[in-house]
Design an enzyme around this catalytic site. Sequence first.
Site, short mmCIF file in Angstrom:
data_model
loop_
_atom_site.label_atom_id
_atom_site.label_comp_id
_atom_site.label_asym_id
_atom_site.label_seq_id
_atom_site.Cartn_x
_atom_site.Cartn_y
_atom_site.Cartn_z
N LYS A 709 -15.45 40.26 42.53
CA LYS A 709 -15.16 39.61 41.07
C LYS A 709 -14.09 39.00 41.00
O LYS A 709 -13.23 38.74 42.10
CB LYS A 709 -15.14 40.91 40.21
CG LYS A 709 -16.37 41.58 39.97
CD LYS A 709 -16.36 42.36 38.73
CE LYS A 709 -16.00 43.72 39.00
NZ LYS A 709 -16.27 44.65 37.66
N VAL A 711 -10.24 37.32 40.10
CA VAL A 711 -8.98 37.87 40.05
C VAL A 711 -8.23 36.73 39.16
O VAL A 711 -6.92 37.04 38.97
CB VAL A 711 -8.31 38.60 41.20
CG1 VAL A 711 -8.97 39.63 41.59
CG2 VAL A 711 -8.09 37.55 42.35
N GLU A 713 -7.80 35.32 36.30
CA GLU A 713 -7.36 35.11 35.09
C GLU A 713 -7.08 36.78 34.47
O GLU A 713 -6.05 36.76 33.57
CB GLU A 713 -8.15 34.83 34.25
CG GLU A 713 -8.41 33.38 34.52
CD GLU A 713 -9.44 32.27 33.69
OE1 GLU A 713 -10.40 33.01 32.98
OE2 GLU A 713 -9.33 31.24 33.50
#
Lengths: 754, 317
Positions: A709, A711, A713
Amino acid sequence: MSSVKDWAAPNPITENRGGLIGKGVERYEGRLKVTGSAPYAYEVEAPSRPAIGYMATASIAKGRITRIDTTAAEASPGVLLVWTHLNVPAQAPRGTRANPRSQRPSNPALAGDRIENFGQTVAFVVADTFENARAAANLIEIEYAAEQGVVDFVASFDQADQPPGEEDVHIGDFPAAFAAAPVTVDETYESPVQNHVQMEPCATTAWWDGDKVTVHTSIQMVKGGQHALAETLAIPSDHVHLLTRYIGGGFGGKGQAYDDLILSALAARALGQPVKLAYTRQQMFHGTIHRPAVSMRVRLGAQPDGRLTAFAVEAITHCARNAIFTEHAANFSRNLYAAPNRLTGHRLVKMDLPGAGPMRAPGEAPGMLSLECAMDELAEKLGLDPIELRIRNEPDVDPETGKPFSVRQLVQCMRDGATRFGWERRNPKPGQVRDGRWLVGMGMAAAIRGNFLLPAKAGVRIDADGTITLRQGMTDIGTGTYTILAQITAETMGVPMEQVKVEMGDSNFPPAPGSGGQFGAATAGSAAYEAGMNLRKALTALAVGDPNSPLYGGPAEYVTFENGNIAIENRSETLAALVARAAPDGVYVEGSISPAADARDYSQHTYGAHFAEVGVDTVTGEVRMRKMFGVFAAGRILNAKTARSQITGGMIWGVGTALTESNVVDARYGSFINQDMAGYLVPAHADIVDLDAIFLDEADDKANPMGIKGVGELGICGAGAAVANAIYNATGVRLRDYPMTPEKVLEGMLAVGL
Amino acid sequence: MRPFTYERAPDALSAVKAVAENPGAKFLAGGTNLLDLMKLDIERPTHLVDVGRLPFAGVEEVNGGLRIGGAMVNSKLAAHPRVRELYPVLVRALVSGASGQLRNKATTAGNLLQRTRCAYFYDTTKPCNKRQPGSGCSALEGVHGAHDAIFGASKACIATHPSDMAVALTALGASVETLTPTGASRTLAVQDLHRLPGETPHVETDLAPGELITAVLVPPPPEGGQVYRKVRGRASYAHGIASVAVAGGRVALGAVAHKPWRAAHIEDALSSGASPAEAAEAELSKADRNDHNALKITLVGRLAAAAIEESKTRRVA
């Protein structure tokens, strides 16, 4: 359309036999950058010496140009061209989309005599040197008929409307539940206009070859830039070759094209020579977008045991009159805590300030500054630990949609973080801990940020020497994209990193959506993975079909790729040997990824927990960081080093948000008062003392084939609230107006008798 | 930046004459302030006389004090063993100013003559009497910042002098040694070098056109402890919201006025036996109080009292 079920099977990335996935591999382009030899857009070598552009900008916020005199500028030494709205070459009207597939419409510069915001480009000079261009631009005389604009956000709430096409979300009966709740919080939190202050300003070098233009520019989205320029110049998009190989920071501010791209291309065509143009630091503040101010009202109603029964998060924000954008500061709260009665929504004021737009976790970054402090306030009212309050409101399914979570380790992040940070050292009663002249306090906050997968393509080729080259119209805005794409490609192909090259930031390459919304790694990376899998298939077919290969005639399903070899059990050869013999011109394939339709059946996010310890000077109200720690859960981590760097970078921006970052509007002029980095303060090294972050083990098989996934923000989401809560714990001063400058903290301290 | 000519002065007198004879000329040394202002079209000299390489870059012992060359860069001055030994308040002030890179270029004389950091002075689209005499002061009714003056301001200007070093030098009772266009030398106290804005905020010092600061003379350290404290928005470099220098019984305040502010009322009160808080109140009760600056006045008072208190625990070796 693919299905998440397709992603569940083991694959070279999830098996990670080469051990490259997750490894803290050094930055692919690191040496180029630290030695100053990575050519950024303003520094690329043009076919001949470029002329230099400089923009003159408007000194009013709204009105009309009534007179513009360029005589002196035109006569100034070295000047090649001076343009205003009166003589700029024809461009497509703003918003034109001649090609319906263009990702961005036309965006003409110097398009008319109307002034829509302070700092709008009103004239453009090209000269032989930067100094001559700037000197000439200063000689342009402009008179305006100024009009009163809407520039004072707080004074304009009465003009706030529902954002176009949006409705508030009502679940249950919030008003009744809030009225009935025995313990409530009802507070409003203010966050100001913020600016991206990328280290590299927006810049372009452009030149033409016949009717085709080449532009090197600093932009996060390759196709968006290419299409915006093509639409503006009314030329086919394949006549625009856009390159953006190195980018000195984007933060959302370079998601779109600005006047540097348009004017340099127009001038290069008019002059028949390369032209380059950069914004100055001062021009960046008004000439490009900013994060709008947000006023957020949070209402929480809880039972004495801490269970939330009523939950409302409402945001008022603003955007430019002619560029609708909504800072969705309440959206994150729809997925965070359980509560049966809910209200969330946004209101938007159209203003005559420069354009508002995405910046560093748009939505969450300002939004979490409110709710995550309100939870701290509620915990105190309930006499609960802030972590325990959050755990008691941990939902089993998405609190708004009822969908299952793909994977959710928020509670684990908080518990693990509490242990590692030493949360038990915190005195829950504020204002109790002294260290010399400092009052010391600790605060925490949760982090949440959505995860996304967009359509993307990638191309990969292997040459006769075994070199594997990934090509993608992707960007690296300093985040580590080059590096993780190299890792993914090397791991997929079972070769060492040294055998892989990555080329990106080129509109001729297979398209990827670029960098933004923390979708980059998953999106571009998944396409790179798919391309690699297709190359494996092509090489497998090549080997088992080649009588001269030791794999000849073998079963394709048993072929493995490891250590630079293609093998079936003990029959193997190097990829280089195979390609040199069987495909001496190399092999090129492409791959693509698209979102899975059934991914929408899951609530999918990244999570974290922030912990901060601050000291507050009892004399002056100055806040100084003493320690910051975060625990995050964001799927499989591709690169321990670049991921940590991104996430701690986000936390640092959270410190800036909490303590210093603000663009103050002078309503008399409709302009920001601070227009440089001496006035707009961001954290520098001395401001960040002890900072670390870790990632929990996780893989999200509903996210993409690799279970990764984003990272990019997550690190800023909630970080500023943890700092604000630590200030409260240190002093007993509850501030709800960011940033928490020494003056505001001192004012609060005086109010509580400190 | 407007076109300009440049010369490197062979000696001090030539430099002084070159600037005195040409109304458009300015001295250039480190350039850390002047060049920025030229790029922003705020300073518009037509000629620059480079004095950065004149032989004024050393430190000499003079009568128990030090004579510091006007061209000595801030970082070297802060690291000088005798300066560290005698004047810790000056060292603290120096390293509180600007960033490491700037301190490597900025000179002693240039630091004294740096211009205000008022945001309205920096924005050429706004009126500013300093930039364009007679145009008005946009800061006066503007966004009231923590950087506004609380002493000696006028309707024409509420800007402050941003130097940290100058505040310490004022507390130490230092003076500047200059070379005038006639070739004569004179000295004047640092506290008398800068002017209050009055009706002419563009005239910032009492130096004559072409007059060059060649050295700073620091008298022997006073009895008593030395402290420098600066309040700023972040721990790393930032312009001060307020600062205070204490050297024995002498006290100066920074970022509160158009000049480094000698806090004579504090000194008088202290010498009459007042507590630090009472002494600070004696000064701050004389501040130009308005609707916007009460908090800053309070801050400066607390800061001054705390620094004086702290100075009692410090002793020069």
